[in-house]
Motif scaffolding. Structure first.
Motif, short mmCIF file in Angstrom:
data_model
loop_
_atom_site.label_atom_id
_atom_site.label_comp_id
_atom_site.label_asym_id
_atom_site.label_seq_id
_atom_site.Cartn_x
_atom_site.Cartn_y
_atom_site.Cartn_z
N GLY A 47 35.05 -57.17 47.14
CA GLY A 47 35.27 -58.35 46.31
C GLY A 47 36.53 -59.12 46.62
N CYS A 48 37.01 -59.05 47.85
CA CYS A 48 38.24 -59.76 48.23
C CYS A 48 37.99 -61.28 48.18
CB CYS A 48 38.67 -59.36 49.64
SG CYS A 48 40.12 -60.28 50.20
N PRO A 49 38.72 -62.00 47.32
CA PRO A 49 38.50 -63.45 47.24
C PRO A 49 38.90 -64.16 48.53
CG PRO A 49 40.41 -62.81 45.93
CD PRO A 49 39.75 -61.55 46.38
N PHE A 50 39.88 -63.64 49.27
CA PHE A 50 40.31 -64.29 50.50
C PHE A 50 39.28 -64.13 51.62
CE2 PHE A 50 44.72 -63.40 48.71
CZ PHE A 50 44.82 -64.65 48.14
N CYS A 51 38.39 -63.17 51.47
CA CYS A 51 37.28 -63.03 52.42
C CYS A 51 36.09 -63.90 52.02
CB CYS A 51 36.84 -61.56 52.52
SG CYS A 51 38.04 -60.51 53.39
N SER A 52 35.92 -64.14 50.73
CA SER A 52 34.78 -64.94 50.27
C SER A 52 35.07 -66.44 50.22
CB SER A 52 34.29 -64.45 48.91
OG SER A 52 35.30 -64.55 47.94
N ILE A 53 36.31 -66.83 50.01
CA ILE A 53 36.66 -68.26 49.92
C ILE A 53 36.23 -69.04 51.15
CG2 ILE A 53 38.61 -69.88 49.89
CD1 ILE A 53 39.95 -67.99 47.84
N PRO A 54 36.46 -68.56 52.38
CA PRO A 54 36.07 -69.35 53.55
C PRO A 54 34.56 -69.60 53.67
CG PRO A 54 37.64 -67.67 54.19
CD PRO A 54 37.23 -67.37 52.78
N LYS A 55 33.76 -68.84 52.95
CA LYS A 55 32.30 -69.04 52.98
C LYS A 55 31.88 -70.21 52.10
CE LYS A 55 31.75 -64.12 53.73
NZ LYS A 55 31.48 -62.84 53.10
N LEU A 56 32.80 -70.70 51.26
CA LEU A 56 32.53 -71.82 50.35
C LEU A 56 32.86 -73.14 51.03
CD1 LEU A 56 34.25 -70.33 47.16
CD2 LEU A 56 31.80 -70.31 47.70
N SER A 57 32.40 -74.23 50.44
CA SER A 57 32.83 -75.55 50.91
C SER A 57 34.33 -75.68 50.64
CB SER A 57 32.06 -76.65 50.18
OG SER A 57 32.47 -76.73 48.83
#
Length: 185
Positions: A47-57
């Motif tokens: 659940g690392c937000p810094f790993c998931s953020i780049p997948k967003l616009s």
């Protein structure tokens, strides 16, 4: 006492007791306090937000700029308006784990963040740094991130000192747009 500020005896009142609208509410901080968006473990798939953020616009992730190895993103729980973080895409915890190109781009993005913040907001100075490990205050210790916090003369006014809160006069989406435009200038 300043209008709207709460005296010490009034701070001890119970919930629901009338206070004459003298409280400063910052409900968005409760998400941070309760650990929203914090990983459940040290791995990228925890659940690392810094790993998931780049997948967003860029707009949804509040990303100001993307590079080859790092990206610049607004902090959801900022210390000051325009508070950015420079984050490597690779899930590493410690600065010494970065390779040469990641280290170079992190430094270059930090310089570019300062330039964009000065152009967009007239920042007078900056607090720049990384907290390495939970013991050093890292909120997300498993994924390295460098803070770039713009500062202005006199920005530590009575609100953070007496009211224990920051007043940010702009929506994060609007701040992201202004900084993304200034980044490219």
């Amino acid at each position: 006492m300043l209008a709207g500020m709460t005296s010490e005896p009034e701070l001890q009142r119970g919930v629901g007791e009338p206070d004459g609208f003298r409280r400063l509410w910052t409900p968005h901080r409760m998400a941070y306090i309760q650990g929203e968006n914090k990983p459940t473990g040290p791995a990228p798939d925890d659940g690392c937000p810094f790993c998931s953020i780049p997948k967003l616009s860029d707009e949804d992730g509040l990303i100001v700029q993307r590079g080859e190895s790092v990206f610049a993103v607004l902090n959801l729980y900022p210390y000051n308006g325009g508070h950015l973080m420079v984050v490597p895409y690779r899930h590493v915890a410690d600065y010494t784990e970065l390779d040469g190109p990641e280290t170079a781009e992190l430094g270059e993005f930090t310089k570019r963040a300062m330039t964009a913040l000065r152009a967009a907001s007239g920042a007078h100075g900056f607090n720049i740094g990384m907290n390495q490990g939970a013991a050093a205050g890292a909120g997300i210790a498993a994924h390295l991130h460098q803070h770039v916090v713009p500062r202005w003369g006199g920005d530590a006014n009575f609100m953070p000192v007496v009211g224990h809160t920051k007043v940010l006069p702009q929506l994060l989406a609007d701040t992201r747009k202004v900084l993304a435009e200034a980044w490219s200038a």
